[in-house]
Each structure stands twice: as structure tokens, then as C-alpha cells.
Scaffold this motif. Structure first.
Motif, PDB file in Angstrom:
ATOM      1  N   UNK A 120     -38.026 -27.385   2.502  1.00  0.00           N
ATOM      2  CA  UNK A 120     -37.609 -26.641   1.253  1.00  0.00           C
ATOM      3  C   UNK A 120     -37.144 -25.217   1.107  1.00  0.00           C
ATOM      4  N   UNK A 121     -37.096 -24.656   2.499  1.00  0.00           N
ATOM      5  CA  UNK A 121     -37.025 -23.216   2.743  1.00  0.00           C
ATOM      6  C   UNK A 121     -35.552 -22.852   2.192  1.00  0.00           C
ATOM      7  N   UNK A 122     -35.858 -21.827   1.395  1.00  0.00           N
ATOM      8  CA  UNK A 122     -34.771 -21.287   0.502  1.00  0.00           C
ATOM      9  C   UNK A 122     -34.025 -20.293   0.707  1.00  0.00           C
ATOM     10  N   UNK A 123     -32.906 -19.751   0.315  1.00  0.00           N
ATOM     11  CA  UNK A 123     -32.164 -18.695   0.322  1.00  0.00           C
ATOM     12  C   UNK A 123     -32.948 -17.473  -0.333  1.00  0.00           C
ATOM     13  N   UNK A 124     -33.495 -17.781  -1.472  1.00  0.00           N
ATOM     14  CA  UNK A 124     -34.465 -16.748  -2.160  1.00  0.00           C
ATOM     15  C   UNK A 124     -35.575 -16.521  -1.349  1.00  0.00           C
ATOM     16  N   UNK A 125     -36.308 -17.307  -0.527  1.00  0.00           N
ATOM     17  CA  UNK A 125     -37.250 -16.810   0.363  1.00  0.00           C
ATOM     18  C   UNK A 125     -36.963 -16.080   1.496  1.00  0.00           C
ATOM     19  N   UNK A 126     -35.672 -16.086   2.000  1.00  0.00           N
ATOM     20  CA  UNK A 126     -35.185 -15.450   3.018  1.00  0.00           C
ATOM     21  C   UNK A 126     -34.901 -13.890   2.472  1.00  0.00           C
ATOM     22  N   UNK A 127     -34.478 -13.826   1.127  1.00  0.00           N
ATOM     23  CA  UNK A 127     -34.437 -12.491   0.660  1.00  0.00           C
ATOM     24  C   UNK A 127     -35.704 -11.831   0.414  1.00  0.00           C
ATOM     25  N   UNK A 128     -36.684 -12.628   0.030  1.00  0.00           N
ATOM     26  CA  UNK A 128     -37.958 -11.863  -0.440  1.00  0.00           C
ATOM     27  C   UNK A 128     -38.691 -11.606   0.885  1.00  0.00           C
ATOM     28  N   UNK A 129     -38.538 -12.167   2.000  1.00  0.00           N
ATOM     29  CA  UNK A 129     -39.278 -11.819   3.303  1.00  0.00           C
ATOM     30  C   UNK A 129     -38.539 -10.598   3.724  1.00  0.00           C
ATOM     31  N   UNK A 130     -37.238 -10.508   3.537  1.00  0.00           N
ATOM     32  CA  UNK A 130     -36.752  -9.299   4.144  1.00  0.00           C
ATOM     33  C   UNK A 130     -37.167  -8.088   3.298  1.00  0.00           C
TER      34      UNK A 130
END
Length: 275
Positions: A60-70
Motif C-alpha cells: 500500500x505504499x503511496x505517493x504521499x509517503x514518498x513526499x513525506x519521506x523526502x
């Protein structure tokens, strides 16, 4: 997440964050580095699940997680304001950052991106996914250049392409990671939120992109309040590689002509993302 920070030594120099596409590697931007780092602090990185950040990704990895990690990695590096230059998936990460961390994002460049996934692009991804699942990693890697580069460029660059294929097979991000990142990309949809992205945006695309029709950038541009469209006539999906001279000229011209109109830095990252 490891960040590579290079370029201008002036701490007050504008910061450009470079986000790659589905491949996820910061090295995608090598053709741009010399053109950018004389005047900017340039941040590149391998996205989570790829390269030096090759963690297993959750279901369920998401675009929002990608943005938050960066965003969290940039804060740890002491970077509070930045521009984002993103290619395809990287451009979508930039759009998500502009929504979730709006006071930190000054300007955006979205290269061959989209508002919502186009039917043709979905077909291309399904074909590539079928190759990965039913034939294997080597088939995925061999097919990838067909979607990235124009045929005439491929014909003239066979030795380079074959060397890249060998490197990609040797350092493949893993089937589960790739499929989860691909699903996050395919699920991205900014139709309901684009009007809330108030930063200046350059939608930069190539008319001969086989993977993402150039009209996707046109639709994205029309949905954003402050967007400019630039269309290159040739270069394919990865025109930042195939025609880096034209790409770099267009990019620098837009950065020079577009003022930084960032809002006051009143928003802070959520407590869960603080160091």
C-alpha cells in the motif's frame, strides 16, 4: 534517506531538489548537474526502495509517503525552502509536496507528468508489468528504452543502451519494490486538488513521448492556477537525457524568469516527521 547535495557554496543560494521517475535513481539527473550547480544548491537522491535507499517497501505504499519521506530528509539536512524538479513520478512527488508542505515548496517543474493517468500510459505500464511478471527482470529492462527514448537516438546509441541495461539488471530495485512504486504512481490523481497548488509550475514535455502523451502536460497546466507549458519537439520521455542542451536551456530560462513567490514559512512539518 541519503541526499546528495552539491553546487553553490552560498548558504543563501536557492535549493533545487531533483526527483527521478520510476527508476528512482539520482544519477538520472547527471546531464543537468553542471548546468544547475553554478547558481543553485542541488539536491538529488535515490528514492526509497531504490539504489542506496533500497529498503523493502510496505504494502500500500503511496505517493504521499514518498513526499513525506523526502520532506523529512530535507528537514534533517536543514533545508526549509526548495524548488522541485521532477520527472514523471518525480514530478508527481513534487505536486504532492506542494499540497502537503506548501510553505516549503517555492516552485515546481513537472517533466512529462500528468493530472491523472492517461489510458495510453496505463496500457504501457500494464504491458511492462506483464513482461516483468511473466518473462522476468531482463525483459522489463530490455523493453524500458523503447518507452524512454526516440528510435533514432536508440539506433545511434546501442552501445550505451546495452551498458545501461547490464547495470540496471545488476542493480535492479526488486520486483516487489518496483510493483509497489508503480502502483503508487498509477493511483496518483490530482484532478480534485490541482487548484490548491498555488506555486508557479513549469509543465515541460516532449511531443514525441511514447509513454506519456504531451497532452497530459497540457491538461495538467490547464488545471493549475499558475502554470506554464513548454513543449519540446523531440527527445522522447527522457528528453532531459537525449536532448539535455535544449532541456537545460528551457529549464534555466524558466527559473530565471519566474520569481520565487513562496508563502511565509508558517507551516511546520508534522511532529512525526521532525528530527
Amino acid at each position: 534517506m541519503h541526499l546528495d547535495i552539491t553546487g553553490c557554496d552560498n548558504d543563501n543560494a536557492p535549493v533545487l531538489v531533483l526527483a527521478a521517475g520510476l527508476g528512482g535513481l539520482g544519477s538520472f539527473w547527471l546531464p543537468q548537474l553542471n548546468a544547475l550547480r553554478e547558481r543553485y544548491r542541488v539536491v538529488s537522491y535515490d528514492q526509497r526502495g531504490t539504489g542506496r535507499n533500497a529498503d523493502p517497501l510496505p504494502e500500500g505504499y503511496s505517493l504521499r509517503e514518498m513526499a513525506a519521506e523526502l520532506a523529512a530528509s530535507l528537514q534533517r539536512a536543514g533545508i526549509e525552502r526548495f524548488d522541485v524538479i521532477g520527472h514523471a513520478l518525480g514530478g508527481l512527488i513534487g505536486l504532492q509536496l506542494a499540497l502537503d508542505y506548501s510553505a516549503h515548496v517555492n516552485r515546481l517543474v513537472v517533466v512529462n507528468g500528468w493530472l491523472t493517468l492517461d489510458a495510453h500510459t496505463r496500457r504501457c505500464f500494464r504491458v511492462r508489468q506483464d513482461l516483468l511478471l511473466n518473462v522476468g527482470v531482463e525483459a522489463w529492462v530490455r523493453a524500458q528504452p523503447l518507452f524512454l527514448y526516440p528510435a533514432d537516438w536508440l539506433s545511434a546509441q546501442q552501445a550505451r543502451v546495452e551498458a545501461e541495461e547490464a547495470l540496471q539488471c545488476a542493480h535492479f530495485q526488486g520486483m516487489e519494490n518496483l510493483l509497489r512504486r508503480l502502483q503508487a504512481l498509477m493511483n496518483a490523481d490530482f484532478r480534485a486538488t490541482a487548484a490548491a497548488i498555488t506555486q508557479p509550475v513549469l509543465a515541460l514535455c516532449s511531443r514525441d513521448d511514447l509513454l506519456v502523451p504531451w497532452t497530459c502536460s497540457q491538461q495538467l497546466c490547464e488545471a493549475l492556477p499558475h502554470a506554464t507549458l513548454q513543449v519540446m519537439n523531440w527527445g522522447g520521455h527522457a528528453m532531459s537525457v537525449t536532448d539535455s542542451q535544449t532541456f537545460n536551456q528551457l529549464l534555466l530560462a524558466w527559473l530565471d524568469a519566474t520569481p520565487d513567490v513562496a508563502a511565509p514559512l508558517t507551516e511546520m512539518l508534522p511532529d512525526t516527521l521532525r528530527v
